[in-house]
Design a protein around this motif. Structure first.
Motif, PDB file in Angstrom:
ATOM      1  N   GLN A  70      -6.681   4.195 -45.360  1.00  0.00           N
ATOM      2  CA  GLN A  70      -7.303   5.342 -46.252  1.00  0.00           C
ATOM      3  C   GLN A  70      -6.508   5.919 -47.388  1.00  0.00           C
ATOM      4  OE1 GLN A  70     -10.172   7.694 -43.967  1.00  0.00           O
ATOM      5  NE2 GLN A  70     -11.150   6.051 -44.602  1.00  0.00           N
ATOM      6  N   GLY A  71      -5.168   6.411 -47.464  1.00  0.00           N
ATOM      7  CA  GLY A  71      -3.875   6.310 -48.299  1.00  0.00           C
ATOM      8  C   GLY A  71      -4.194   7.968 -48.123  1.00  0.00           C
ATOM      9  N   VAL A  72      -4.923   8.879 -47.382  1.00  0.00           N
ATOM     10  CA  VAL A  72      -4.789  10.080 -47.278  1.00  0.00           C
ATOM     11  C   VAL A  72      -3.709  10.895 -47.419  1.00  0.00           C
ATOM     12  CG1 VAL A  72      -7.511  10.493 -45.855  1.00  0.00           C
ATOM     13  CG2 VAL A  72      -4.311  10.483 -44.886  1.00  0.00           C
ATOM     14  N   ALA A  73      -3.647  12.149 -47.967  1.00  0.00           N
ATOM     15  CA  ALA A  73      -2.351  12.330 -48.506  1.00  0.00           C
ATOM     16  C   ALA A  73      -1.126  13.171 -46.591  1.00  0.00           C
ATOM     17  CB  ALA A  73      -2.219  13.713 -49.506  1.00  0.00           C
ATOM     18  N   PRO A  74      -0.370  13.930 -46.621  1.00  0.00           N
ATOM     19  CA  PRO A  74       0.123  13.873 -45.715  1.00  0.00           C
ATOM     20  C   PRO A  74      -0.695  15.080 -45.072  1.00  0.00           C
ATOM     21  CG  PRO A  74       2.149  13.454 -47.099  1.00  0.00           C
ATOM     22  CD  PRO A  74       0.793  13.440 -47.304  1.00  0.00           C
ATOM     23  N   THR A  75      -1.048  16.101 -46.292  1.00  0.00           N
ATOM     24  CA  THR A  75      -1.803  17.519 -45.679  1.00  0.00           C
ATOM     25  C   THR A  75      -3.205  17.825 -45.060  1.00  0.00           C
ATOM     26  OG1 THR A  75      -1.915  17.883 -47.357  1.00  0.00           O
ATOM     27  CG2 THR A  75      -0.365  18.998 -47.267  1.00  0.00           C
ATOM     28  N   THR A  76      -3.550  16.698 -45.731  1.00  0.00           N
ATOM     29  CA  THR A  76      -5.270  16.330 -45.120  1.00  0.00           C
ATOM     30  C   THR A  76      -4.452  15.747 -43.561  1.00  0.00           C
ATOM     31  OG1 THR A  76      -5.557  16.004 -47.466  1.00  0.00           O
ATOM     32  CG2 THR A  76      -6.485  14.821 -45.941  1.00  0.00           C
ATOM     33  N   LEU A  77      -4.061  14.538 -43.564  1.00  0.00           N
ATOM     34  CA  LEU A  77      -3.438  13.701 -42.087  1.00  0.00           C
ATOM     35  C   LEU A  77      -3.672  14.981 -41.534  1.00  0.00           C
ATOM     36  CD1 LEU A  77      -3.612  11.293 -40.877  1.00  0.00           C
ATOM     37  CD2 LEU A  77      -1.599  11.160 -41.512  1.00  0.00           C
ATOM     38  N   LYS A  78      -2.306  16.684 -41.258  1.00  0.00           N
ATOM     39  CA  LYS A  78      -2.430  17.124 -40.456  1.00  0.00           C
ATOM     40  C   LYS A  78      -3.609  17.697 -40.138  1.00  0.00           C
ATOM     41  CE  LYS A  78       1.407  20.031 -39.554  1.00  0.00           C
ATOM     42  NZ  LYS A  78       0.099  21.429 -39.156  1.00  0.00           N
ATOM     43  N   GLY A  79      -4.135  18.137 -41.247  1.00  0.00           N
ATOM     44  CA  GLY A  79      -5.525  19.078 -41.301  1.00  0.00           C
ATOM     45  C   GLY A  79      -6.209  18.251 -39.884  1.00  0.00           C
ATOM     46  N   ASP A  80      -6.624  16.841 -40.236  1.00  0.00           N
ATOM     47  CA  ASP A  80      -7.640  16.180 -39.323  1.00  0.00           C
ATOM     48  C   ASP A  80      -6.824  16.320 -38.281  1.00  0.00           C
ATOM     49  OD1 ASP A  80      -8.466  14.935 -41.333  1.00  0.00           O
ATOM     50  OD2 ASP A  80      -7.875  13.285 -41.741  1.00  0.00           O
ATOM     51  N   PHE A  81      -5.496  16.082 -37.900  1.00  0.00           N
ATOM     52  CA  PHE A  81      -5.278  15.889 -36.158  1.00  0.00           C
ATOM     53  C   PHE A  81      -5.165  17.336 -36.306  1.00  0.00           C
ATOM     54  CE2 PHE A  81      -4.864  11.373 -36.868  1.00  0.00           C
ATOM     55  CZ  PHE A  81      -4.727  10.932 -35.906  1.00  0.00           C
ATOM     56  N   ASP A  82      -4.970  18.230 -36.703  1.00  0.00           N
ATOM     57  CA  ASP A  82      -4.604  19.382 -36.399  1.00  0.00           C
ATOM     58  C   ASP A  82      -6.221  20.029 -35.046  1.00  0.00           C
ATOM     59  OD1 ASP A  82      -2.321  20.382 -36.847  1.00  0.00           O
ATOM     60  OD2 ASP A  82      -2.967  21.411 -38.493  1.00  0.00           O
ATOM     61  N   THR A  83      -7.194  20.055 -36.136  1.00  0.00           N
ATOM     62  CA  THR A  83      -8.546  19.724 -35.875  1.00  0.00           C
ATOM     63  C   THR A  83      -9.136  19.046 -33.989  1.00  0.00           C
ATOM     64  OG1 THR A  83      -8.827  20.619 -37.729  1.00  0.00           O
ATOM     65  CG2 THR A  83     -11.739  20.193 -36.762  1.00  0.00           C
ATOM     66  N   LEU A  84      -8.495  17.483 -34.912  1.00  0.00           N
ATOM     67  CA  LEU A  84      -8.856  16.864 -33.676  1.00  0.00           C
ATOM     68  C   LEU A  84      -7.891  17.062 -32.423  1.00  0.00           C
ATOM     69  CD1 LEU A  84      -9.870  14.157 -33.254  1.00  0.00           C
ATOM     70  CD2 LEU A  84      -8.215  12.902 -33.480  1.00  0.00           C
ATOM     71  N   ARG A  85      -6.682  18.111 -32.412  1.00  0.00           N
ATOM     72  CA  ARG A  85      -6.001  18.382 -31.297  1.00  0.00           C
ATOM     73  C   ARG A  85      -7.340  18.990 -30.835  1.00  0.00           C
ATOM     74  NH1 ARG A  85      -2.119  22.270 -29.231  1.00  0.00           N
ATOM     75  NH2 ARG A  85      -0.612  20.328 -27.779  1.00  0.00           N
ATOM     76  N   MET A  86      -7.994  20.144 -31.507  1.00  0.00           N
ATOM     77  CA  MET A  86      -8.556  21.391 -30.455  1.00  0.00           C
ATOM     78  C   MET A  86     -10.099  20.519 -30.241  1.00  0.00           C
ATOM     79  SD  MET A  86      -8.507  24.701 -33.222  1.00  0.00           S
ATOM     80  CE  MET A  86      -7.941  23.622 -34.913  1.00  0.00           C
ATOM     81  N   PHE A  87     -10.259  19.396 -29.908  1.00  0.00           N
ATOM     82  CA  PHE A  87     -11.910  18.885 -29.980  1.00  0.00           C
ATOM     83  C   PHE A  87     -11.054  18.422 -28.926  1.00  0.00           C
ATOM     84  CE2 PHE A  87     -13.929  14.564 -29.613  1.00  0.00           C
ATOM     85  CZ  PHE A  87     -14.984  14.937 -29.891  1.00  0.00           C
ATOM     86  N   ILE A  88      -9.913  17.454 -29.003  1.00  0.00           N
ATOM     87  CA  ILE A  88      -9.731  16.462 -27.640  1.00  0.00           C
ATOM     88  C   ILE A  88      -9.320  17.834 -26.605  1.00  0.00           C
ATOM     89  CG2 ILE A  88      -7.647  15.598 -26.275  1.00  0.00           C
ATOM     90  CD1 ILE A  88      -9.892  13.916 -28.754  1.00  0.00           C
ATOM     91  N   GLY A  89      -9.239  19.089 -26.694  1.00  0.00           N
ATOM     92  CA  GLY A  89      -8.528  20.294 -25.779  1.00  0.00           C
ATOM     93  C   GLY A  89     -10.300  20.528 -24.878  1.00  0.00           C
ATOM     94  N   VAL A  90     -11.882  20.897 -26.187  1.00  0.00           N
ATOM     95  CA  VAL A  90     -12.596  20.724 -25.230  1.00  0.00           C
ATOM     96  C   VAL A  90     -13.457  19.836 -24.995  1.00  0.00           C
ATOM     97  CG1 VAL A  90     -14.664  21.387 -26.541  1.00  0.00           C
ATOM     98  CG2 VAL A  90     -12.712  22.395 -27.750  1.00  0.00           C
ATOM     99  N   CYS A  91     -13.022  18.515 -25.064  1.00  0.00           N
ATOM    100  CA  CYS A  91     -13.371  17.300 -24.079  1.00  0.00           C
ATOM    101  C   CYS A  91     -12.718  17.165 -23.225  1.00  0.00           C
ATOM    102  CB  CYS A  91     -13.035  16.191 -25.218  1.00  0.00           C
ATOM    103  SG  CYS A  91     -14.413  15.854 -26.888  1.00  0.00           S
TER     104      CYS A  91
END
Length: 339
Positions: A70-91
């Motif tokens: 998808q070619g997302v920018a590094p800052t976008t990818l980091k934002g994705d995974f910051d949120t995904l990490r919090m999501f995984i914590g709740v899971c």
């Protein structure tokens, strides 16, 4: 895996958002939903219908997909995974993924210029845009909004939360109160910490007074409040504010030639609601960024700018202050002369 409770990715996202609803502003929740929605759509494509099956290698494959396919920018990818990490914590807390998965996640890092937001409205362009509005659309809603954002350096959320009662535009010290009111749909990004009173110049106060007297739609919002900036239906939406800023900052609209050599009569960015397609139009955050840079170039101390725009000095330095090295050198020289 046998100790895990089966849970679909979409249902897991719903539970995550509900868990965090009381601690996050509505706009932040929407950002989290958007990021996690993309993860769920990828899970659908990969036929992952149980969040129990997500492990470290799954998350790595998703990262590679976002980055390479998808070619997302590094800052976008980091934002994705910051949120995904919090999501995984709740899971984890819901016994939906293996314990410890959150701590093992490899969140992409951003270094140097990759982490800096570079879009900004330069001072000369801001003056051209405001000059055009003053001459041809004086005291219009767009003129009043852009004048205020440029003068103060406020966010769109702060702009939307202002009511008529928050404005003291008469006398020798005109000013505006910015308040966090999430219960009536006008939260501030930093919540109560974002509340402040800001002074405005007499020039800005005059534009706002004339806008209120002549061009403001005399309506109340669904909560019975009287917004400063209104549409025919009530308080202006974020989407409308964005659209008006993009429209008013297109170079050809203010009489400048198109930097890309396009014919305005044939350019799709001149179509209604397509001003974002103009590569040289800017969003409100670029006006905010330009305002902060202008204030710093004018020698306003960083602590004063920080209080005025509601951002820490570190954040201003990294994300918003677009002064060049020479700008900074010349400003230091002015302060050091005579020592």
């Amino acid at each position: 895996m046998s100790d895990l409770d089966p849970l679909g990715p979409w249902e897991a996202v719903d539970m995550y958002l509900e868990h965090r609803r009381d601690e996050l502003a509505e706009r932040t929740l929407s950002s989290h939903f958007y990021r996690l929605k993309q993860f769920c759509e990828w899970c659908d494509e990969e036929e992952i219908d149980n969040i129990n099956d997500v492990n470290g290698r799954t998350l790595h494959r998703y990262k590679v997909y976002r980055r390479d396919e998808q070619g997302v920018a590094p800052t976008t990818l980091k934002g994705d995974f910051d949120t995904l990490r919090m999501f995984i914590g709740v899971c984890e807390a819901l016994d939906a993924v293996e314990q410890g998965l959150k701590s093992k996640m490899l969140v992409p890092s951003v270094t140097g210029a990759e982490g800096v937001r570079e879009q900004t409205l330069e001072t000369n362009r801001a003056e051209e845009v405001l000059g055009h509005l003053e001459r041809y659309e004086y005291a219009s809603r767009t003129h009043a909004m852009l004048q205020l954002v440029w003068h103060v350096g406020m966010r769109t959320g702060g702009l939307r939360t202002i009511d008529l009662d928050d404005c003291d535009l008469e006398g020798e010290a005109p000013g505006i109160a910015i308040r966090h009111r999430p219960e009536t749909d006008t939260p501030l990004k930093n919540q109560e910490a974002g509340e402040r009173d800001v002074n405005v110049s007499e020039e800005v106060a005059a534009v706002l007074r004339d806008y209120i007297d002549v061009n403001r739609n005399e309506v109340v919002d669904e909560y019975g409040r009287e917004p400063l900036f209104t549409s025919s239906h009530g308080r202006v939406s974020r989407a409308c504010v964005q659209d008006w800023f993009y429209r008013s900052t297109r170079p050809c609209v203010i009489g400048n030639p198109c930097p890309k050599g396009r014919d305005p009569n044939e350019c799709e960015a001149m179509e209604p609601n397509l001003a974002t397609l103009c590569p040289d139009s800017v969003a409100p955050h670029a006006v905010r960024s330009g305002s902060i840079t202008y204030q710093r170039r004018q020698g306003v101390p960083p602590e004063i700018v920080s209080d005025r725009v509601n951002a820490s000095e570190d954040v201003i330095e990294k994300h918003y202050d677009m002064r060049t090295h020479r700008d900074r050198m010349q400003q230091r020289r002015q302060h050091l002369e005579g020592l």
